[in-house]
Enzyme design. Structure first.
Site, PDB file in Angstrom:
ATOM      1  CD  GLU A 298      29.004 162.589   4.544  1.00 53.93           C
ATOM      2  OE1 GLU A 298      28.960 163.411   3.611  1.00 53.93           O
ATOM      3  OE2 GLU A 298      28.544 162.833   5.677  1.00 53.93           O
ATOM      4  CB  CYS A 299      32.304 159.221   9.361  1.00 52.97           C
ATOM      5  SG  CYS A 299      33.325 159.193  10.859  1.00 52.97           S
ATOM      6  CB  ALA A 300      29.273 155.636  10.903  1.00 55.38           C
TER       7      ALA A 300
ATOM      8  CB  SER B 103      35.173 160.079   2.218  1.00 57.20           C
ATOM      9  OG  SER B 103      35.823 161.115   2.901  1.00 57.20           O
TER      10      SER B 103
END
Length: 518
Positions: free
Chosen positions: A394-396, A486
């Site tokens: 997720e993200c990072a 994502s």
């Protein structure tokens, strides 16, 4: 039922010093010998780190958008079990919540769900008698929200404090504290808010001690505790990860219900109308299968993994990847996994027997040089992904799996390049899975949030992870083999089957490779 004294600390707006006051209150009460349960309204990861430092307990989020209003009470009771006081920090202004959705996910909604009195922190730096009108407006806006008193922040002098107190006394509002303008307990910030505790633990501990000292000097702790004790019993049973998994196994979908209507995104098609490599979910009803039901991965059931060797799931941590909701490892453990923390800045190998990898949010852009230099771990992560083992990012985590970040090499698992951007992407998202993955089957509805100042090009693969509904209508992310990557942050307590599905996929990967824990 849980009967614990509790306070919600709110403010008229962001930037009033709410986090400083809340963290100081938590630490001051803990220093009195009370077992304090820390909570944060909304999705923020950073404030709970300071709360944990102040109390010695995990900071826990209460997010009515991602988890649903019905879970706010149970999640609160889960975190507060065994404690003598609970302190909840609000988000933004008291009545601010999910955009365009009324009170949903606001501090006011959470206060009502918890039947808790509210303490309003007011920035008094540029007003005197007008503070009474401001507070009166907040106290009368929703009669179901009980504002029990005010803490005045950024007070300039004894004379200024007297004017403020006189005005609030005239309005019938108790003043429970007053903090001076030059307390000197500010914490450093950067592009996404406060610098996390994981990156400055020693300095953060000193800052928290300063916050506690300021609160002890300026606040009436006895009056605040007396107010907390007016909350009364809360008729909620504590959330339990094993029970959540059992409930998810029988639900129609991981996040509440199958997606209604003829389209994932609320209209007949999205750009690229069918998603290559996955069943078409556009222009027809989507699949409503349970995450724990029939799927490309089989049919996991609660406790099935625990009968054999527990799959080892590595969870990224350390300064670069400090964003993780406390319930995620609890759910993974309850589903039968052995959870081991991995620090990509220091560890050159994955934990022994790793069969699955979870990489949450954080600040890889701050540590891009160190992450790039750790070539052995980057190669190991790429190898794990190539083996088909499940990897959730997720993200990072998405940035770490990319080919590059700001021109430096990353793991090369996701076919995209990331860079810092001047644009802030922020907000809740109503999402639906558009590709089968180790986390969800196509058609699974979930709610999450985005919060980043980076751009990944391209933003979605041939098999995207999510389709966003509503104003943010687009596809996003990557599903490749066992990889689900994502920008979307999700809270698995609101979709417990996600954890079970991921553990089941990890167990399959461990079995295929002969890996596993004890």
């Amino acid at each position: 039922m849980i009967d614990i004294p509790r306070l919600v600390v709110a403010a008229p707006a962001s930037g009033t010093g709410k986090t400083t006051v809340t963290t100081g209150l938590m630490a001051a009460f803990a220093q009195r010998g009370l077992r304090v349960s820390p909570h944060k309204v909304g999705p923020d990861y950073i404030d709970p780190g300071y709360h944990a430092l102040a109390t010695g307990r995990p900071g826990r989020n209460l997010d009515a958008y991602m988890c649903g209003p019905e879970l706010v009470g149970p999640l609160f009771a889960h975190g507060a079990r065994g404690c003598e006081l609970a302190v909840v920090e609000g988000v933004m202004g008291l009545y601010d919540g999910a955009s365009g959705q009324g009170e949903l996910a606001s501090t006011a909604q959470v206060a009502k769900l918890l039947r808790a009195p509210v303490v309003l922190v007011v920035d008094a730096s540029s007003q005197s008698r007008s503070v009474a009108a401001l507070v009166h407006g907040f106290a009368s806006f929703d009669p179901q929200v009980r504002i029990g008193g005010v803490i005045l922040n950024k007070v300039g002098s004894d004379r200024h404090e007297a004017l403020l107190r006189d005005a609030l006394e005239e309005a019938g509002m108790p003043v429970l504290g007053a903090l001076r303008r030059a307390e000197g307990v500010a914490t450093p910030s950067r592009h996404l808010g406060l610098v996390p505790v994981a990156e400055r633990h020693g300095d953060a501990a000193e800052a928290v001690a300063g916050m506690a000292a300021a609160v002890r000097r300026g606040c009436d702790l006895d009056a605040l505790l007396a107010l907390a004790r007016t909350a009364g019993p809360l008729h909620e049973e504590p959330w339990d990860p094993a029970e959540a998994l059992a409930s998810a196994a029988g639900s129609p979908s991981v996040a509440g219900s199958s997606v209604p209507g003829s389209s994932v995104l609320g209209s007949p098609s999205v750009p690229g109308s069918s998603v290559p490599g996955s069943p078409s979910v556009l222009g027809s009803s989507v699949l409503g299968s349970s995450v724990a039901g029939s799927s490309v991965l089989g049919s996991p059931s609660v406790g099935a993994v625990g009968a054999g060797r527990r799959p080892v799931i590595a969870v990224a941590g350390g300064p670069a990847f400090s964003f993780l909701y406390a319930e995620h490892p609890e759910l993974l453990t309850a589903a039968g996994a052995e959870v081991v923390v991995l620090d990509p800045l220091r560890d050159e190998r994955l934990p022994e027997g790793t069969a699955g990898l979870v990489i949450g949010g954080g600040f890889p852009e701050v540590y891009v040089g160190e992450l790039a230099a750790n070539e052995p771990l980057r190669a190991a992560v790429a190898g794990l992904a190539a083996s088909g083992a499940p990897v959730a990012a997720e993200c990072a985590g998405l940035l770490y799996l990319a080919r590059s970040l700001d021109g430096r090499p990353m793991c090369g698992v996701v076919p995209g390049d990331a860079r810092m951007s001047g644009r802030l992407t922020l907000g809740y998202r109503d999402a639906v899975a558009v590709s089968d993955s180790a986390l969800a089957v196509t058609g699974t509805r979930m709610r999450g949030h985005e919060f980043h100042r980076t751009v990944l090009e391209p933003g979605a693969g041939s098999s995207p992870a999510w389709g966003f509904r509503g104003a943010e209508r687009r596809v996003e992310g990557f599903v490749r083999g066992g990889v689900h990557a994502s920008y979307l942050h999700t809270h698995w307590a609101g979709a417990a089957g996600v954890a079970e599905r991921f553990v089941f996929a990890s167990a399959r990967a461990a079995g295929a490779a002969g890996r596993g824990g004890g």
